[in-house]
Motif scaffolding. Structure first.
Motif, PDB file in Angstrom:
ATOM      1  N   ALA A   1      23.827 -22.246 -30.077  1.00 50.32           N
ATOM      2  CA  ALA A   1      23.219 -22.143 -28.755  1.00 50.32           C
ATOM      3  C   ALA A   1      22.766 -20.720 -28.451  1.00 50.32           C
ATOM      4  CB  ALA A   1      24.202 -22.624 -27.695  1.00 50.32           C
ATOM      5  N   THR A   2      23.569 -19.742 -28.839  1.00 53.31           N
ATOM      6  CA  THR A   2      23.197 -18.349 -28.604  1.00 53.31           C
ATOM      7  C   THR A   2      21.931 -17.998 -29.368  1.00 53.31           C
ATOM      8  OG1 THR A   2      25.528 -17.767 -28.292  1.00 53.31           O
ATOM      9  CG2 THR A   2      24.000 -15.964 -28.704  1.00 53.31           C
ATOM     10  N   ASP A   3      21.836 -18.458 -30.594  1.00 48.63           N
ATOM     11  CA  ASP A   3      20.623 -18.196 -31.389  1.00 48.63           C
ATOM     12  C   ASP A   3      19.400 -18.841 -30.755  1.00 48.63           C
ATOM     13  OD1 ASP A   3      19.282 -17.298 -33.931  1.00 48.63           O
ATOM     14  OD2 ASP A   3      18.990 -19.452 -34.132  1.00 48.63           O
TER      15      ASP A   3
ATOM     16  N   TYR B   1      15.036 -33.478 -27.216  1.00 52.27           N
ATOM     17  CA  TYR B   1      16.441 -33.175 -27.482  1.00 52.27           C
ATOM     18  C   TYR B   1      17.289 -34.427 -27.626  1.00 52.27           C
ATOM     19  CZ  TYR B   1      16.294 -28.102 -27.161  1.00 52.27           C
ATOM     20  OH  TYR B   1      16.061 -26.777 -27.416  1.00 52.27           O
ATOM     21  N   ARG B   2      16.787 -35.551 -27.121  1.00 57.98           N
ATOM     22  CA  ARG B   2      17.556 -36.787 -27.242  1.00 57.98           C
ATOM     23  C   ARG B   2      17.859 -37.110 -28.701  1.00 57.98           C
ATOM     24  NH1 ARG B   2      15.049 -42.233 -24.857  1.00 57.98           N
ATOM     25  NH2 ARG B   2      13.603 -41.868 -26.571  1.00 57.98           N
ATOM     26  N   THR B   3      16.899 -36.847 -29.572  1.00 61.05           N
ATOM     27  CA  THR B   3      17.099 -37.116 -31.002  1.00 61.05           C
ATOM     28  C   THR B   3      17.284 -35.834 -31.805  1.00 61.05           C
ATOM     29  OG1 THR B   3      14.683 -37.153 -31.321  1.00 61.05           O
ATOM     30  CG2 THR B   3      15.774 -39.259 -30.879  1.00 61.05           C
ATOM     31  N   GLY B   4      17.501 -34.715 -31.117  1.00 60.93           N
ATOM     32  CA  GLY B   4      17.660 -33.438 -31.808  1.00 60.93           C
ATOM     33  C   GLY B   4      18.933 -33.386 -32.629  1.00 60.93           C
ATOM     34  N   PRO B   5      19.042 -32.403 -33.542  1.00 59.55           N
ATOM     35  CA  PRO B   5      20.177 -32.348 -34.479  1.00 59.55           C
ATOM     36  C   PRO B   5      21.404 -31.646 -33.919  1.00 59.55           C
ATOM     37  CG  PRO B   5      18.610 -30.615 -34.990  1.00 59.55           C
ATOM     38  CD  PRO B   5      18.022 -31.385 -33.830  1.00 59.55           C
ATOM     39  N   TYR B   6      21.429 -31.356 -32.600  1.00 60.88           N
ATOM     40  CA  TYR B   6      22.518 -30.546 -32.050  1.00 60.88           C
ATOM     41  C   TYR B   6      23.576 -31.409 -31.368  1.00 60.88           C
ATOM     42  CZ  TYR B   6      18.597 -27.346 -32.561  1.00 60.88           C
ATOM     43  OH  TYR B   6      17.518 -26.659 -33.048  1.00 60.88           O
TER      44      TYR B   6
ATOM     45  N   LYS C   1      22.904 -29.145 -26.554  1.00 67.51           N
ATOM     46  CA  LYS C   1      21.834 -29.814 -25.823  1.00 67.51           C
ATOM     47  C   LYS C   1      21.970 -29.589 -24.324  1.00 67.51           C
ATOM     48  CE  LYS C   1      21.181 -33.605 -29.146  1.00 67.51           C
ATOM     49  NZ  LYS C   1      21.166 -35.075 -29.325  1.00 67.51           N
ATOM     50  N   SER C   2      23.192 -29.696 -23.819  1.00 71.14           N
ATOM     51  CA  SER C   2      23.428 -29.529 -22.396  1.00 71.14           C
ATOM     52  C   SER C   2      23.002 -28.146 -21.925  1.00 71.14           C
ATOM     53  CB  SER C   2      24.909 -29.761 -22.085  1.00 71.14           C
ATOM     54  OG  SER C   2      25.190 -29.507 -20.735  1.00 71.14           O
TER      55      SER C   2
END
Length: 501
Positions: free
Chosen positions: A166-168, A226-231, A236-237
């Protein structure tokens, strides 16, 4: 290429366009729209701050002489030069960063977002923010905020890997804050999101009027992506919280908002925009440049034009075509448009789907076409299968060419088509197939719809109308804003103080 030493026209109004992933380094509907604006106003002085991918993207458009060479802000290029601050300045920056993160994660602290963002912007302009966010301390700050038991995200048990990820992502997303903000004229963000960041700073520091045009809804598209993102959910939140609060800050700050369709207005008002500051301005085309297409192909053909991208949902279109071909075995589907860098896997997935369904011989990816009118002429009907759109150029161009259309009911599609085409729910191949079959089986109805579609464009969606409207808006904002300006300035300040929140 324009002359980088060009002297701006004396007395010309200055407009700074803020773009992300579009003009002047990419093709697509928003880029076409930007090119139309600058070509249509040669008496204005245009500048461009372009958020790009790597910074190595070549220009995709020939810039006229009244457009200065673009300033690029690469999100994923080399790390920005600079060193993280030390001592008191480091403590101040990290305190601001903690307030920023708290606003993203704590519903009770969201009103801190704007002030914290501008504190970070000051450090970004000094070259300190990006290096600071690449330190272990920045990761530790996020981990500490995530560790607060009262926050909703705490139950998801964020990990150290989540904090690093998330920081990146935030470090890259905030890079546009380091761009020199506009100091004069009018600032025109041609989408929401990261491109607006220099405009928000220019509005705060120099009082430069900020105009926002949304073709699609940037925030909605982030939710979809983001719903299908890899995180994992904590990442995501955090990122979706950033995009939501950035959208709300933009809606509250903009001097005028000009969505490309009425559908967008719902999102903008919900996000805090004053209804009095929203004016719908439709995209336009030159009917003379898109004349009636002429004879239809001899073989029953559906055509599509656009960029090969998941948001265009070509998989639904291919599934619908498979159903069409059960009824009309000699039908063809021709897909015109380039594949953006990084999108090759999606195209391969679509090709594999066509082969899996047994129709690889009839589904043709034509690539980028030199003359887009050929794409519309190639079909008996023109298809649009997107899950998100603004007011799509491909649709009104096809209508101007006199082709009947089948489109998904997203964004401003229904506003564009009226009753001159068929509109179906998104992600429903059966409904799309039924509509396509209706048109393919009824040549008289197709022809009548095509004639009505072209007339609708001529009456409502011409390029001249669009250019004249924005010329008037630029002049209005440069001369001191909107007629409601004084009252709305006070309204904004009350919202910022929390009186209306």
């Amino acid at each position: 290429m324009p002359d980088p030493l060009r002297v701006p026209q004396s007395g010309a109004a200055r407009v700074t366009l803020l773009t992300e992933g579009t003009y002047p380094h990419s093709h697509g509907g928003v880029s076409v729209w930007c090119d139309q604006l600058v070509q249509g106003m040669p008496d204005f002085d245009f500048h461009v701050i372009a958020v790009t991918g790597t910074g190595r993207e070549p220009l995709a458009w020939e810039l006229p002489s009244h457009v200065s060479p673009p300033v690029t802000v690469p999100l994923w290029g080399p790390d920005p030069v600079g060193r993280a601050p030390r001592g008191r300045r480091r403590r101040q920056l990290m305190a601001a960063y903690e307030r920023f993160l708290t606003a993203l994660l704590d519903p009770g602290a969201e009103d801190q977002f704007g002030a914290a963002l501008h504190e970070l912007a000051r450090s970004a302009r000094d070259g300190l923010l990006a290096p600071a966010l690449r330190t272990d301390q920045a990761v530790a700050v996020l981990a500490a905020v995530w560790g607060r038991p009262g926050l909703p995200v705490h139950a998801a048990r964020p990990t150290l890997h989540d904090a690093l990820t998330a920081t990146d992502l935030l470090e890259h997303a905030l890079r546009p804050l380091a761009a020199a903000p506009p100091e004069h004229g009018v600032c025109h963000a041609v989408s929401g999101g990261l491109a607006v960041l220099p405009g928000l700073v220019g509005r705060r520091l120099h009082g430069v009027p900020l105009l926002l045009t949304e073709h699609g809804v940037y925030l909605r598209e982030r939710y979809l992506g983001y719903r299908t993102g890899p995180y994992r959910w904590p990442v995501k939140s955090l990122l979706l919280g950033f995009f939501r609060l950035l959208a709300e800050e933009t809606y509250r700050t903009a001097d005028l908002i000009t969505p490309g369709n009425r559908y967008n207005r719902l999102w903008e008002e919900q996000g805090g925009a004053a209804p009095e500051l929203i004016r719908t301005v439709y995209n336009g085309v030159d009917p003379a440049a898109f004349p009636a297409a002429g004879p239809e192909p001899d073989v029953p053909t559906l055509s599509w034009a656009g960029r090969v991208d998941p948001i265009k949902d070509l998989e639904t279109l291919i599934r619908a075509f498979a159903l069409v071909r059960k009824e009309i075995p000699d039908a063809r589907l021709r897909l015109f448009g380039g594949t953006p860098r990084g999108g090759e896997a999606y195209r391969e997935r679509c090709e594999a789907l066509a082969a899996e369904l047994g129709h690889a011989d009839a589904v043709v990816f034509e690539g980028r076409v030199e003359d887009i009118r050929d794409a519309y002429a190639a079909g008996n009907a023109v298809m649009l299968s997107s899950i998100s759109e603004g007011f799509p150029f491909t649709l009104i161009e096809a209508m101007s060419c006199g082709r009947a259309t089948v489109s998904t009911d997203v964004g401003g599609v229904r506003e564009a088509v009226g009753d001159t085409g068929l509109v179906v729910p998104p992600r429903e191949p059966e409904a799309m197939a039924r509509a396509a079959l209706e048109l393919l089986r009824d040549p008289e109805r197709r022809a009548a719809m095509g004639r009505e579609a072209r007339l609708r464009v001529i009456e409502q969606f011409t390029l001249r109308q669009t250019i004249d409207t924005f010329r008037s808006i630029y002049t209005e904002l440069a001369d001191g804003g909107t007629a409601e300006g004084a009252d709305l300035t006070a309204w904004r300040e009350e919202r910022r103080a929390g009186a209306l929140v």
